[in-house]
Design an enzyme around this catalytic site. Structure first.
Site, short mmCIF file in Angstrom:
data_model
loop_
_atom_site.label_atom_id
_atom_site.label_comp_id
_atom_site.label_asym_id
_atom_site.label_seq_id
_atom_site.Cartn_x
_atom_site.Cartn_y
_atom_site.Cartn_z
N PRO A 208 61.26 15.12 44.90
CA PRO A 208 62.31 14.59 44.03
C PRO A 208 62.95 13.30 44.57
O PRO A 208 63.30 12.41 43.81
CB PRO A 208 63.34 15.72 43.97
CG PRO A 208 62.54 16.96 44.24
CD PRO A 208 61.44 16.55 45.19
N GLU B 151 50.21 7.55 41.09
CA GLU B 151 49.36 7.10 42.19
C GLU B 151 49.76 5.69 42.65
O GLU B 151 48.92 4.86 43.01
CB GLU B 151 47.89 7.22 41.82
CG GLU B 151 47.59 8.64 41.34
CD GLU B 151 46.17 9.08 41.50
OE1 GLU B 151 45.45 8.49 42.30
OE2 GLU B 151 45.81 10.06 40.83
C1 LIG Z 1 52.57 12.75 34.92
C2 LIG Z 1 52.68 12.55 36.39
C3 LIG Z 1 51.74 13.13 37.23
C4 LIG Z 1 51.85 12.98 38.61
N1 LIG Z 1 50.97 13.61 39.44
C5 LIG Z 1 51.21 13.63 40.77
C6 LIG Z 1 50.40 14.45 41.64
O1 LIG Z 1 49.44 15.10 41.22
N2 LIG Z 1 50.72 14.47 42.96
C7 LIG Z 1 51.75 13.75 43.48
O2 LIG Z 1 51.98 13.84 44.68
N3 LIG Z 1 52.51 12.96 42.69
C8 LIG Z 1 52.27 12.89 41.35
N4 LIG Z 1 53.05 12.11 40.53
C9 LIG Z 1 54.13 11.32 41.10
C10 LIG Z 1 53.93 9.81 40.98
O3 LIG Z 1 52.92 9.38 41.86
C11 LIG Z 1 55.29 9.16 41.21
O4 LIG Z 1 56.06 9.42 40.04
C12 LIG Z 1 55.20 7.68 41.45
O5 LIG Z 1 54.60 7.43 42.69
C13 LIG Z 1 56.56 6.98 41.42
O6 LIG Z 1 57.54 7.68 42.13
P1 LIG Z 1 58.92 8.03 41.43
O7 LIG Z 1 58.63 8.63 40.11
O8 LIG Z 1 59.75 8.81 42.37
O9 LIG Z 1 59.61 6.62 41.16
P2 LIG Z 1 60.51 5.79 42.19
O10 LIG Z 1 59.84 5.65 43.49
O11 LIG Z 1 61.90 6.33 42.16
O12 LIG Z 1 60.52 4.36 41.49
C14 LIG Z 1 61.40 4.01 40.43
C15 LIG Z 1 61.18 2.54 40.09
O13 LIG Z 1 61.48 1.73 41.23
C16 LIG Z 1 60.37 0.93 41.57
N5 LIG Z 1 60.32 0.76 43.02
C17 LIG Z 1 60.39 1.72 43.99
N6 LIG Z 1 60.29 1.17 45.20
C18 LIG Z 1 60.14 -0.17 45.01
C19 LIG Z 1 59.99 -1.28 45.87
N7 LIG Z 1 59.96 -1.14 47.19
N8 LIG Z 1 59.87 -2.52 45.31
C20 LIG Z 1 59.89 -2.67 43.98
N9 LIG Z 1 60.04 -1.65 43.11
C21 LIG Z 1 60.17 -0.43 43.62
C22 LIG Z 1 59.16 1.69 41.04
O14 LIG Z 1 58.04 0.86 40.88
C23 LIG Z 1 59.71 2.24 39.74
O15 LIG Z 1 59.66 1.24 38.76
C24 LIG Z 1 52.92 12.21 39.15
C25 LIG Z 1 53.85 11.60 38.29
C26 LIG Z 1 53.75 11.78 36.93
C27 LIG Z 1 54.79 11.14 36.04
#
Ligand SMILES: Cc1cc2nc3c(=O)[nH]c(=O)nc-3n(C[C@H](O)[C@H](O)[C@H](O)COP(=O)(O)OP(=O)(O)OC[C@H]3O[C@@H](n4cnc5c(N)ncnc54)[C@H](O)[C@@H]3O)c2cc1C
Length: 380
Positions: free
Chosen positions: A128, A363
């Site tokens: 989370p 990913e």
């Molecule tokens: C349908 C679905 C399936 C998934 N399946 C898997 C799975 O099988 N296994 C698994 O482990 N994960 C899985 N995920 C997780 C997915 O890989 C993450 O949601 C993704 O990596 C982004 O993380 P977050 O959602 O916490 O967004 P955050 O990291 O909170 O990012 C929010 C926003 O901030 C931006 N951001 C963050 N850091 C930076 C930075 N340094 N510079 C610029 N912009 C930034 C991001 O690009 C995004 O626009 C899944 C997600 C979804 C929605």
């Protein structure tokens, strides 16, 4: 340099294309509507020998090359992006992690069963409060004698609750940050492991996405994947393969959009002429076809390099970024080409548009891909 597929690659492409058109595509809308996990598709992929197709025959796979695998994901996404991601997570994120980092014993124990479809795989990195920055994960694994005790929460896990086996990253040494993360092979029936409800999603709706909870979950020490502290290395190397799959997914979605838009534009008449006669529509189709070819070239190069065993993070991130951005752009345009009908479920392009959005997020988001690419550009 040679831009032709081999005869074997063409045969694999034609075989899976026919299979998808006959078996997978006709069920896609119904799975999207019901959100029911597409077990029938998974079983059929197993029966036809597509599961773990890029895993060596010694471990039960088909021993196909990586480009053939990327093409298979593309063809699957052309028919059903939900099935494509289930397949991709099972193959790239789960099975390849075992193939590249497992002991001989672990490989022989799990890979043949994954290839036969007896078990389904998943990959649990995200938490989370640790998405784009997984090194900030809070899930802990504490060694106690011959086992580890896991506590924490993973979020957004594809195949969550449905999968039998999970590659799970957890911190064994929080003081070491990213270098203190380890990877584990965790079966679903592990005591202390439980799952949240499938999330309600915009797209890829039948691929179940859930939280995974660890509450004093006991994992045998023999299920450690690689060495203690190898977890981030394993996670990132595995994501390289996964990102090839997401680029394939983007290409498959845009091919599906073209499949619908071209005949529609030729038959839909306004002002007494097919809308394909209007340059505004022609330009959309030309851009769609051109960007798709460009994405495919980036994808095929990335897949080829990965198959050669070359570390191709830069090329893979470029393919993933370009393919997912063009998938979103052109599936929106596909809805535009169909006008009001494009907004209706019956015409299928709205599903492509909803399914395309995720390719920019999971990913590694597009922003994270740009960060990776920029780090190579700046290195000179
Ligand atoms: C349908 C679905 C399936 C998934 N399946 C898997 C799975 O099988 N296994 C698994 O482990 N994960 C899985 N995920 C997780 C997915 O890989 C993450 O949601 C993704 O990596 C982004 O993380 P977050 O959602 O916490 O967004 P955050 O990291 O909170 O990012 C929010 C926003 O901030 C931006 N951001 C963050 N850091 C930076 C930075 N340094 N510079 C610029 N912009 C930034 C991001 O690009 C995004 O626009 C899944 C997600 C979804 C929605």
């Amino acid at each position: 340099m040679n831009f032709y597929l081999t005869e074997e690659q063409e045969a694999i492409r034609d075989g899976i294309r026919e299979f998808v058109a006959k078996e997978i595509a006709p069920r896609a809308a119904e799975y999207d509507r019901t959100h029911e996990f597409p077990w029938e598709n998974f079983r059929q992929l197993a029966t036809h020998g597509y599961l773990c197709m890029n895993i060596p025959e010694k471990y039960g796979g088909a021993g196909a090359d990586y480009l053939s695998y990327a093409i298979a994901v593309e063809e699957l996404a052309r028919g059903c992006a939900t099935t494509a991601v289930i397949f991709e997570v099972h193959n790239s994120l789960h099975s390849e992690a075992l193939l590249h980092f497992g002991t001989e014993e672990q490989k022989l124990k799990y890979l043949p069963r994954l290839a036969k479809g007896e078990i389904l795989g998943a990959y649990a990195l995200t938490e989370p409060t640790a998405g784009s920055n997984p090194a900030a994960m809070k899930t802990r694994a504490v060694k106690q004698g011959d086992h580890y005790v896991l506590n924490g929460q993973k979020s957004f896990i594809t195949n969550g609750g449905q999968a039998d086996l999970y590659v799970v990253m957890a911190s064994t040494d929080p003081a070491a940050g990213g270098k203190g993360i380890s990877a584990f092979i965790v079966p679903r029936e592990t005591p202390g492991m439980s799952f949240g409800k499938p999330e309600e999603k915009l797209g890829i709706r039948a691929s179940h996405t859930t939280d995974v909870f660890f509450n004093d979950a006991v994992v045998p020490a023999e299920n450690l994947l690689g060495a203690e502290g190898d977890g981030m290395k394993i996670a990132l190397a595995t994501l390289d393969g996964g990102r090839v799959g997401i680029a394939s997914q983007g290409c498959g979605l845009v091919q599906a959009a073209l499949d619908i838009c071209v005949p529609y534009a030729k038959t839909r008449e306004q002002f007494g002429r097919p809308i394909a006669d209007f340059q505004a529509i022609q330009w959309k189709l030309a851009d769609m076809a051109t960007d798709l070819e460009a994405a495919r070239l980036l994808l095929y190069r990335a897949a080829f390099l990965r198959g050669e065993g070359v570390r191709a993070t830069r090329e893979i991130s470029m393919a993933k970024l370009f393919a997912s951005e063009m998938a979103m752009r052109h599936t929106v345009e596909a809805v535009q080409i169909l006008g009001g009908y494009g907004f209706m479920t019956e015409y299928k392009v709205e599903r492509l548009m909803r399914d395309a959005k995720i390719t920019q997020l999971y990913e590694g988001t597009s922003e994270i891909q740009r960060m990776i690419i920029a780090s190579y550009v700046l290195k000179g």
